[in-house]
Motif scaffolding. Structure first.
Motif, PDB file in Angstrom:
ATOM      1  N   GLY A 169      33.119  43.006  40.285  1.00 40.76           N
ATOM      2  CA  GLY A 169      34.439  42.491  39.923  1.00 40.76           C
ATOM      3  C   GLY A 169      35.299  43.655  39.485  1.00 40.76           C
ATOM      4  O   GLY A 169      35.035  44.242  38.448  1.00 40.76           O
TER       5      GLY A 169
ATOM      6  N   THR B 213      44.482  36.143  50.339  1.00 42.71           N
ATOM      7  CA  THR B 213      43.585  35.648  49.298  1.00 42.71           C
ATOM      8  C   THR B 213      42.364  35.061  49.983  1.00 42.71           C
ATOM      9  O   THR B 213      42.487  34.160  50.826  1.00 42.71           O
ATOM     10  CB  THR B 213      44.264  34.585  48.430  1.00 42.71           C
ATOM     11  OG1 THR B 213      45.437  35.152  47.829  1.00 42.71           O
ATOM     12  CG2 THR B 213      43.325  34.109  47.337  1.00 42.71           C
TER      13      THR B 213
ATOM     14  N   ARG C 113      38.995  46.486  40.632  1.00 42.48           N
ATOM     15  CA  ARG C 113      40.161  46.806  41.450  1.00 42.48           C
ATOM     16  C   ARG C 113      39.967  48.195  42.037  1.00 42.48           C
ATOM     17  O   ARG C 113      39.666  49.147  41.308  1.00 42.48           O
ATOM     18  CB  ARG C 113      41.443  46.778  40.606  1.00 42.48           C
ATOM     19  CG  ARG C 113      41.766  45.402  40.024  1.00 42.48           C
ATOM     20  CD  ARG C 113      43.153  45.380  39.406  1.00 42.48           C
ATOM     21  NE  ARG C 113      43.271  46.317  38.291  1.00 42.48           N
ATOM     22  CZ  ARG C 113      44.301  47.130  38.087  1.00 42.48           C
ATOM     23  NH1 ARG C 113      45.303  47.167  38.940  1.00 42.48           N
ATOM     24  NH2 ARG C 113      44.341  47.921  37.044  1.00 42.48           N
TER      25      ARG C 113
ATOM     26  N   GLU D 232      41.474  43.425  44.805  1.00 39.44           N
ATOM     27  CA  GLU D 232      41.287  42.886  43.461  1.00 39.44           C
ATOM     28  C   GLU D 232      40.218  41.804  43.584  1.00 39.44           C
ATOM     29  O   GLU D 232      40.485  40.717  44.124  1.00 39.44           O
ATOM     30  CB  GLU D 232      42.592  42.332  42.901  1.00 39.44           C
ATOM     31  CG  GLU D 232      43.628  43.425  42.622  1.00 39.44           C
ATOM     32  CD  GLU D 232      44.886  42.902  41.958  1.00 39.44           C
ATOM     33  OE1 GLU D 232      45.020  41.658  41.828  1.00 39.44           O
ATOM     34  OE2 GLU D 232      45.736  43.730  41.566  1.00 39.44           O
TER      35      GLU D 232
ATOM     36  N   ASP E 135      36.883  33.205  47.974  1.00 39.42           N
ATOM     37  CA  ASP E 135      36.318  33.347  46.634  1.00 39.42           C
ATOM     38  C   ASP E 135      37.372  33.668  45.581  1.00 39.42           C
ATOM     39  O   ASP E 135      37.051  33.864  44.409  1.00 39.42           O
ATOM     40  CB  ASP E 135      35.242  34.433  46.631  1.00 39.42           C
ATOM     41  CG  ASP E 135      35.812  35.806  46.934  1.00 39.42           C
ATOM     42  OD1 ASP E 135      36.970  35.882  47.413  1.00 39.42           O
ATOM     43  OD2 ASP E 135      35.113  36.804  46.712  1.00 39.42           O
ATOM     44  N   GLY E 136      38.651  33.744  46.004  1.00 37.50           N
ATOM     45  CA  GLY E 136      39.730  34.064  45.078  1.00 37.50           C
ATOM     46  C   GLY E 136      40.082  35.534  45.023  1.00 37.50           C
ATOM     47  O   GLY E 136      41.064  35.910  44.378  1.00 37.50           O
ATOM     48  N   SER E 137      39.298  36.398  45.671  1.00 39.65           N
ATOM     49  CA  SER E 137      39.625  37.829  45.724  1.00 39.65           C
ATOM     50  C   SER E 137      40.902  38.038  46.539  1.00 39.65           C
ATOM     51  O   SER E 137      41.201  37.267  47.462  1.00 39.65           O
ATOM     52  CB  SER E 137      38.473  38.616  46.342  1.00 39.65           C
ATOM     53  OG  SER E 137      37.306  38.524  45.555  1.00 39.65           O
ATOM     54  N   LYS E 138      41.630  39.100  46.210  1.00 42.23           N
ATOM     55  CA  LYS E 138      42.882  39.396  46.905  1.00 42.23           C
ATOM     56  C   LYS E 138      42.793  40.766  47.573  1.00 42.23           C
ATOM     57  O   LYS E 138      42.249  41.708  47.000  1.00 42.23           O
ATOM     58  CB  LYS E 138      44.064  39.356  45.935  1.00 42.23           C
ATOM     59  CG  LYS E 138      44.289  37.972  45.338  1.00 42.23           C
ATOM     60  CD  LYS E 138      45.462  37.968  44.363  1.00 42.23           C
ATOM     61  CE  LYS E 138      45.664  36.573  43.774  1.00 42.23           C
ATOM     62  NZ  LYS E 138      46.796  36.534  42.821  1.00 42.23           N
TER      63      LYS E 138
ATOM     64  N   ALA F 112      37.488  38.993  42.649  1.00 44.03           N
ATOM     65  CA  ALA F 112      37.199  37.932  41.695  1.00 44.03           C
ATOM     66  C   ALA F 112      35.704  37.892  41.409  1.00 44.03           C
ATOM     67  O   ALA F 112      34.884  38.066  42.315  1.00 44.03           O
ATOM     68  CB  ALA F 112      37.663  36.590  42.256  1.00 44.03           C
ATOM     69  N   ARG F 113      35.346  37.686  40.164  1.00 40.89           N
ATOM     70  CA  ARG F 113      33.934  37.512  39.812  1.00 40.89           C
ATOM     71  C   ARG F 113      33.453  36.174  40.366  1.00 40.89           C
ATOM     72  O   ARG F 113      34.164  35.175  40.318  1.00 40.89           O
ATOM     73  CB  ARG F 113      33.740  37.561  38.304  1.00 40.89           C
ATOM     74  CG  ARG F 113      34.068  38.919  37.688  1.00 40.89           C
ATOM     75  CD  ARG F 113      33.854  38.894  36.185  1.00 40.89           C
ATOM     76  NE  ARG F 113      34.209  40.158  35.583  1.00 40.89           N
ATOM     77  CZ  ARG F 113      33.378  41.194  35.446  1.00 40.89           C
ATOM     78  NH1 ARG F 113      32.131  41.092  35.895  1.00 40.89           N
ATOM     79  NH2 ARG F 113      33.775  42.306  34.876  1.00 40.89           N
ATOM     80  N   SER F 114      32.237  36.167  40.893  1.00 41.35           N
ATOM     81  CA  SER F 114      31.712  34.951  41.496  1.00 41.35           C
ATOM     82  C   SER F 114      30.208  34.882  41.256  1.00 41.35           C
ATOM     83  O   SER F 114      29.517  35.915  41.287  1.00 41.35           O
ATOM     84  CB  SER F 114      32.004  34.941  43.001  1.00 41.35           C
ATOM     85  OG  SER F 114      31.532  33.762  43.607  1.00 41.35           O
TER      86      SER F 114
END
Length: 384
Positions: free
Chosen positions: A250, A182, A252, A220, A185-188, A222-224
């Motif tokens: 944002g 992870t 996948r 995946e 920015d929260g993206s995986k 995350a929008r930022s």
């Protein structure tokens, strides 16, 4: 439906076949049902798992690994899918119990003194100061924060010195390894075997979130947002691989870029991406795969479940040559693959769990009759 093909009768024959007690007439009934695409579901009891014999592997091989002998029939894999829905119980039996050994008969692979096991959750992390951290196998994944490294679940990863704003954090998997991370920015990101991503240490504060990939990864994003000149702007996420660029906001998607396989392949599952190779650009839609071959970009619709099967613990192929399949097997089981004689020109399609020993995967492929294998230590010899 023929009265001899009642659910009770088919259940009885399926279990008798597993026990080796089915008569020739019962086998004929079962074979006719198998090829008829009858919608009757058949259950196989669990009390005799240890006594199942080679018919289990033959059912599995015919069900899961179809050889495309007739190039005039492009729907061969669809036909398998229809069979899947018609006989889910037998499928579950086959997936759970691939049996490649006759009762009382030793398998050709049984003499392996050092069994080749599937890959596992293993990776290394190279920090900006050069320190190498071996990530723990029993942890679910890595979480990178601005100045903190943790495992999913909260355990801190010990490391020396803070990350700087001008260097990269590199996450790498070996052959036989996979890992999930992870990002700040929260993206995986899920890394496949023999892959790496370079992550800017200051990713959390950059406007353009840019990573470099070698191998294969599923993303995946995350929008930022970020304030730029007083305006709220969405931060683009950019993946570079072998002179190609995938830019997203944002979404996948999966990117595959192995040195031994031609081109860079990007498959979009959700959202939209801009795929760039040289001066060529392609705006992709969900379900599309774009491939750069050094001379342009080719875009087609594909089965996205097949593309990300590795992330979900499976090998999944549709109309693939044995060389492509063995690339995947070689990377996952950390074995050398060599060919003896001319490789088969047949195409294969089906789904096989990546959590089984290599012997079971090879035995299932052999049941097609189109290819054979020999294991020599950590070398797999592929034969016609």
């Amino acid at each position: 439906m023929n009265t001899s093909n009642t659910p009770e009768r088919l259940n009885e024959i399926a279990n008798k076949w597993r026990n080796g007690t089915a008569t020739p007439q019962e086998k004929e009934i079962y074979e006719k049902w198998y090829t008829s695409f009858d919608d009757t579901e058949v259950e196989v009891t669990e009390s005799e798992h240890q006594d199942a014999h080679r018919m289990g592997a033959k059912i599995f091989a015919r069900l899961m690994i179809r050889v495309d002998h007739d190039r005039q029939v492009p729907s061969i894999f669809k036909r398998y899918q229809r069979w899947f829905s018609a006989a889910a119980a037998i499928l579950l039996f086959a997936v759970g119990y691939w049996i490649f050994k006759e009762q009382g008969q030793t398998s050709q692979y049984a003499a392996q003194t050092s069994p080749i096991l599937p890959g596992k959750r293993v990776a290394t992390l190279r920090l900006p100061n050069g320190q190498i951290v071996q990530l723990k196998e029993h942890k679910d994944g890595l979480v990178i924060n601005a100045s903190d490294l943790r495992y999913k679940g909260g355990a801190t990863i010990a490391h020396e010195g803070p990350a700087t704003n001008t260097q990269q954090i590199v996450l790498s998997t070996p052959k036989g390894g996979t890992y999930q991370v992870t990002l700040p920015d929260g993206s995986k990101v899920w890394l496949n075997a023999l892959s790496s991503i370079s992550i800017p240490a200051d990713l959390a504060t950059r406007f353009d979130r840019r990573l470099e990939l070698k191998g294969e990864a599923y993303f995946e994003i995350a929008r930022s947002h970020m304030q730029v000149n007083g305006a709220d702007r969405r931060r683009p996420f950019i993946v570079t691989a072998n002179n190609t660029t995938v830019q997203v906001l944002g979404t996948r998607f999966d990117v595959k870029s192995y040195a031994e396989e031609p081109g860079v392949r990007t498959t979009l599952l959700e959202g939209s991406v801009n795929f760039t190779s040289g001066k060529k650009h392609q705006l992709m839609l969900p379900g599309q795969r774009s491939v750069s071959n050094g001379q342009g970009i080719t875009t087609t619709y594909v089965d996205v479940d097949e593309v990300i099967a590795w992330k979900n613990g499976n090998f999944q192929f549709a109309d693939q040559k044995i060389q492509t399949i063995m690339h995947e097997i070689g990377r996952w089981y950390n074995v050398e693959v060599v060919y003896q004689g001319t490789p088969t020109r047949e195409s294969f399609g089906g789904t096989i769990s990546r959590n089984k020993p290599i012997t079971e995967v090879l035995a299932s492929l052999e049941e097609t009759g189109a290819v054979h294998f020999k294991i020599e230590g950590r070398r797999v010899v592929v034969m016609p």
